[in-house]
Design a protein around this motif. Structure first.
Motif, PDB file in Angstrom:
ATOM      1  N   MET A   1       1.088  -1.171  -0.010  1.00 53.23           N
ATOM      2  CA  MET A   1      -0.029  -0.110  -0.394  1.00 53.23           C
ATOM      3  C   MET A   1       0.563   1.008   0.133  1.00 53.23           C
ATOM      4  N   ALA A   2       1.856   1.263   1.174  1.00 51.66           N
ATOM      5  CA  ALA A   2       2.947   2.734   0.937  1.00 51.66           C
ATOM      6  C   ALA A   2       3.651   2.486  -0.726  1.00 51.66           C
ATOM      7  N   ALA A   3       3.687   1.397  -1.180  1.00 51.56           N
ATOM      8  CA  ALA A   3       4.444   2.315  -2.666  1.00 51.56           C
ATOM      9  C   ALA A   3       3.473   2.142  -3.284  1.00 51.56           C
TER      10      ALA A   3
ATOM     11  N   LEU B   1      -5.726  17.021  -8.160  1.00 48.46           N
ATOM     12  CA  LEU B   1      -5.771  17.388  -6.977  1.00 48.46           C
ATOM     13  C   LEU B   1      -6.906  17.451  -6.594  1.00 48.46           C
ATOM     14  N   SER B   2      -8.067  16.651  -6.896  1.00 52.89           N
ATOM     15  CA  SER B   2      -9.450  16.772  -7.137  1.00 52.89           C
ATOM     16  C   SER B   2     -10.259  15.405  -6.018  1.00 52.89           C
ATOM     17  N   LEU B   3     -11.825  15.303  -6.092  1.00 59.56           N
ATOM     18  CA  LEU B   3     -12.347  14.427  -5.018  1.00 59.56           C
ATOM     19  C   LEU B   3     -11.817  12.994  -5.511  1.00 59.56           C
ATOM     20  N   ALA B   4     -11.903  13.250  -6.464  1.00 54.32           N
ATOM     21  CA  ALA B   4     -11.593  11.428  -7.767  1.00 54.32           C
ATOM     22  C   ALA B   4     -10.274  11.274  -7.497  1.00 54.32           C
ATOM     23  N   GLY B   5      -9.091  12.778  -7.421  1.00 53.57           N
ATOM     24  CA  GLY B   5      -7.774  11.720  -7.296  1.00 53.57           C
ATOM     25  C   GLY B   5      -7.242  11.712  -5.480  1.00 53.57           C
ATOM     26  N   GLU B   6      -8.198  11.737  -4.700  1.00 48.98           N
ATOM     27  CA  GLU B   6      -8.762  11.282  -3.081  1.00 48.98           C
ATOM     28  C   GLU B   6      -8.788  10.359  -2.977  1.00 48.98           C
ATOM     29  N   ILE B   7      -9.949   9.911  -3.606  1.00 48.91           N
ATOM     30  CA  ILE B   7     -10.688   8.820  -4.459  1.00 48.91           C
ATOM     31  C   ILE B   7      -9.496   7.813  -4.495  1.00 48.91           C
ATOM     32  N   THR B   8      -8.536   7.767  -4.802  1.00 51.03           N
ATOM     33  CA  THR B   8      -7.909   7.123  -5.834  1.00 51.03           C
ATOM     34  C   THR B   8      -6.758   6.682  -5.260  1.00 51.03           C
ATOM     35  N   SER B   9      -6.417   7.894  -4.619  1.00 48.68           N
ATOM     36  CA  SER B   9      -5.264   7.710  -3.903  1.00 48.68           C
ATOM     37  C   SER B   9      -5.482   6.641  -2.496  1.00 48.68           C
ATOM     38  N   VAL B  10      -6.409   6.206  -2.627  1.00 46.00           N
ATOM     39  CA  VAL B  10      -7.238   5.359  -1.205  1.00 46.00           C
ATOM     40  C   VAL B  10      -7.525   4.206  -2.095  1.00 46.00           C
ATOM     41  N   LEU B  11      -8.097   4.320  -2.707  1.00 47.64           N
ATOM     42  CA  LEU B  11      -8.563   3.138  -3.836  1.00 47.64           C
ATOM     43  C   LEU B  11      -7.675   2.276  -3.965  1.00 47.64           C
ATOM     44  N   VAL B  12      -6.794   2.794  -4.797  1.00 49.63           N
ATOM     45  CA  VAL B  12      -5.791   1.595  -5.816  1.00 49.63           C
ATOM     46  C   VAL B  12      -4.460   0.918  -4.548  1.00 49.63           C
ATOM     47  N   PRO B  13      -3.690   2.250  -3.643  1.00 50.51           N
ATOM     48  CA  PRO B  13      -2.842   1.618  -2.744  1.00 50.51           C
ATOM     49  C   PRO B  13      -3.562   0.482  -1.507  1.00 50.51           C
ATOM     50  N   GLY B  14      -5.385   0.991  -1.576  1.00 51.53           N
ATOM     51  CA  GLY B  14      -5.973  -0.328  -0.989  1.00 51.53           C
ATOM     52  C   GLY B  14      -6.549  -1.815  -1.405  1.00 51.53           C
TER      53      GLY B  14
ATOM     54  N   ALA C   1      -4.229  -2.981  -3.719  1.00 48.17           N
ATOM     55  CA  ALA C   1      -3.137  -3.161  -3.489  1.00 48.17           C
ATOM     56  C   ALA C   1      -3.124  -4.314  -2.454  1.00 48.17           C
ATOM     57  N   GLY C   2      -3.384  -3.958  -1.439  1.00 52.12           N
ATOM     58  CA  GLY C   2      -2.923  -4.305   0.053  1.00 52.12           C
ATOM     59  C   GLY C   2      -3.964  -5.309   0.142  1.00 52.12           C
ATOM     60  N   VAL C   3      -5.137  -5.210  -0.471  1.00 53.57           N
ATOM     61  CA  VAL C   3      -5.957  -6.861  -0.157  1.00 53.57           C
ATOM     62  C   VAL C   3      -5.432  -8.017  -1.144  1.00 53.57           C
ATOM     63  N   ALA C   4      -4.907  -7.659  -2.571  1.00 54.65           N
ATOM     64  CA  ALA C   4      -4.741  -8.445  -2.924  1.00 54.65           C
ATOM     65  C   ALA C   4      -3.468  -9.166  -2.397  1.00 54.65           C
ATOM     66  N   VAL C   5      -2.294  -8.705  -1.900  1.00 52.20           N
ATOM     67  CA  VAL C   5      -1.505  -8.666  -0.962  1.00 52.20           C
ATOM     68  C   VAL C   5      -2.062  -9.975   0.122  1.00 52.20           C
ATOM     69  N   TYR C   6      -2.439  -8.924   0.774  1.00 50.01           N
ATOM     70  CA  TYR C   6      -2.785  -9.854   2.217  1.00 50.01           C
ATOM     71  C   TYR C   6      -3.833 -10.985   1.666  1.00 50.01           C
TER      72      TYR C   6
END
Length: 536
Positions: free
Chosen positions: A467-469, A480-493, A495-500
């Motif tokens: 997730m950090a990577a 720098l928008s709401l869509a960007g904020e969602i992407t910054s949480v969703l994509v790493p999240g 990735a973390g789920v897949a690895v776990y």
């Protein structure tokens, strides 16, 4: 010969517990999502200024009173006793419930009237550090929310009755309805009443909760009967007495915590509440769902002469479920805490300075989050066996740890010292409860807890790194928008789920296999039902 009783008494009712936990989780998901929406709404509209802290003080007082009246004894006294009557005699079950309702109405009603009159004194105790203007606001909102204590207490009693009947649907949506009511009142009345609209939302939400539980009890076929006093009240009181003693100490800690927080700045209570909202999401979704789903089965096994081994197996299964779900949740909040805070709160009146303060509090809360999660299972295991004294004694000892750490660190760390003290309290409480469980109830060795913790720990660490990577890779690419904020949480999240998940599958985790099979089975049934309806 030892194998003959197995069909009548299975070692672990995995499907029953996991299925009930899944149903409770559905309600908890809606509740927690609406809770996050509520906090986002409050932060966006009112920020984290003094009036929001004033509302938090009034809301904490309401929650404190509810826990003392009913909330703290639902699992320890109400569900175990009501479960016995629900199993053997429905008429006596109705009588017990009717007498409890009458006694609760009188007792809570008297307390509410007394506290309405004493609201200025209560405000002085809870918010010493606030100025006269904020204290006046607290008094006004406190008088608005106090009647909600009676409504919520009756709703809590009815939810305990439904739990004892193993009917989890209506209770699981109590908090969701409350949050929806608060958001609705805030949206409709904020312009006219400003932050007082949130206090009105508490009152409306409590009334909605009671209406929902009344509907659930009516649907279950439970009707009131003539019985003002039932002997079961005495037994419930005996079970509740030590818990209430512990609750008094625990709620005294809440009062002290609020008082100390008011001395560290007008915004501290609001910041701590935002951070608490984030950790309460996985706690309610996982720990509370698994614990409450396990309680009726643990209570049943505790009453059997030969139920010790199945009790230990059921308890261990519940603990393993909590561990494999809470460790990755903790890792996700650690890796993505700041992007999540920016997405949920940093809009409107909520500033980057507020986000940084909430992030600092969240980091220290996470130190104790896994301990707080498994602790709930340990506590309910004692309640299922009718032992409320030991958890109460441990609670008192843990409050002592909180006070020692808080007073030692508050001068240098301010609000963060109070948060660190909370985490130390959770870790101490969980450690003592684990030791008591192992030596007094059921040995925990040999049930795969170490293996589950090791697999979940490794998977969570790898997921946090992933997730950090992913966050570093996406933060400069998204707008720098709401869509960007969602992407910054969703994509790493993701990735973390897949690895776990990959880690658990590689380690052949039986808990993961059981959960995956349950989810797949439910999806097949839903898909099959949908196809049947389309065919019709």
């Amino acid at each position: 010969m030892s194998a003959e009783p197995a069909p009548a008494l299975p070692p672990v009712d995995r499907r029953g517990i996991a299925g009930a936990a899944a149903l409770l989780s559905v309600g908890n998901v809606s509740s927690r999502l609406l809770g996050l929406a509520r906090e986002t709404f409050i932060a966006n509209l009112f920020g984290a200024e003094g009036p929001v802290s004033a509302f938090r003080v009034a809301s904490r007082t309401y929650n404190l009173l509810y826990e003392l009246m009913v909330g703290g004894i639902v699992a320890s006294a109400l569900v175990p006793v009501l479960s016995e009557y629900a199993e053997r005699d429905r008429l006596e079950f109705r009588r017990v419930l009717t007498s409890l309702s009458a006694a609760l109405t009188v007792m809570v009603g008297i307390c509410v009237v007394a506290l309405e009159l004493a609201a200025p004194a209560v405000t002085q105790i809870m918010g010493t550090g606030y100025g006269p203007e904020l204290q006046s606001l607290i008094i006004a909102m406190l008088r608005l929310v106090l009647p909600a204590v009676l409504l919520t207490s009756l709703a809590g009693l009815l939810s305990a009755a439904l739990y004892s009947l193993k009917r989890f649907l209506f209770p699981s949506f109590m908090a969701a309805l409350f949050n929806l009511s608060l958001i609705g009142c805030g949206a409709l009345l904020a312009r006219q009443y400003h932050v007082r609209a949130l206090a009105l939302g508490v009152l409306v939400g409590a009334a909605a909760q009671l209406a929902l539980q009344l509907a659930g009890v009516w649907r279950a076929g439970i009707r009131p009967t003539r019985c003002l006093y039932h002997p079961a009240l005495k037994r419930i009181a005996i079970l509740a007495l030590p818990v209430l003693g512990s609750l008094l100490v625990g709620q005294a800690q809440v009062v002290i915590d609020t008082n100390l927080a008011s001395r560290t700045g007008d915004q501290s209570v609001a910041w701590m509440a935002n951070a608490t909202t984030l950790i309460q999401f996985p706690l309610g979704l996982v720990a509370m769902a698994v614990s409450v789903a396990s309680l009726p089965e643990l209570s049943r096994l505790a009453a059997l002469a030969d139920g010790r081994a199945p009790f230990a197996a059921t308890l261990s299964f519940a603990l393993r479920l909590v561990v494999i779900l809470m460790l990755p949740a903790t890792a996700a909040l650690a890796a993505l805490g700041l992007p999540v805070i920016r997405l949920l709160f940093e809009h409107g009146s909520f500033t980057p300075r507020d986000a940084a303060a909430v992030h600092g509090a969240l980091g220290l809360y996470l130190l104790g989050l896994p301990a707080a999660a498994v602790d709930q299972v340990f506590i309910l295991a004692f309640y299922a066996r009718g032992d409320t004294w030991r958890p109460a004694a441990v609670g008192v000892a843990a409050v002592g740890i909180y006070l020692a750490v808080a007073l030692a660190t508050m001068r240098d760390m301010g609000m963060l010292g109070l948060v660190l003290a909370n985490s130390c309290q959770w870790v101490t409480h969980a450690g003592l409860m684990a030791w008591l469980t192992h030596h007094r109830i059921a040995p925990l060795r040999g049930h795969g807890l170490g293996r589950a913790a090791a697999q979940a720990g490794l998977g969570s660490a790898l997921a946090a790194l992933a997730m950090a990577a992913a966050l570093r890779a996406t933060e400069h690419l998204v707008p720098l928008s709401l869509a960007g904020e969602i992407t910054s949480v969703l994509v790493p999240g993701l990735a973390g789920v897949a690895v776990y998940v990959a880690t658990l599958r590689a380690g052949r985790s039986p808990e993961y296999t059981a959960l995956a099979a349950l989810i797949q089975g439910r999806l097949r049934r839903i898909w099959g039902t949908g196809q049947t309806e389309v065919g019709r």
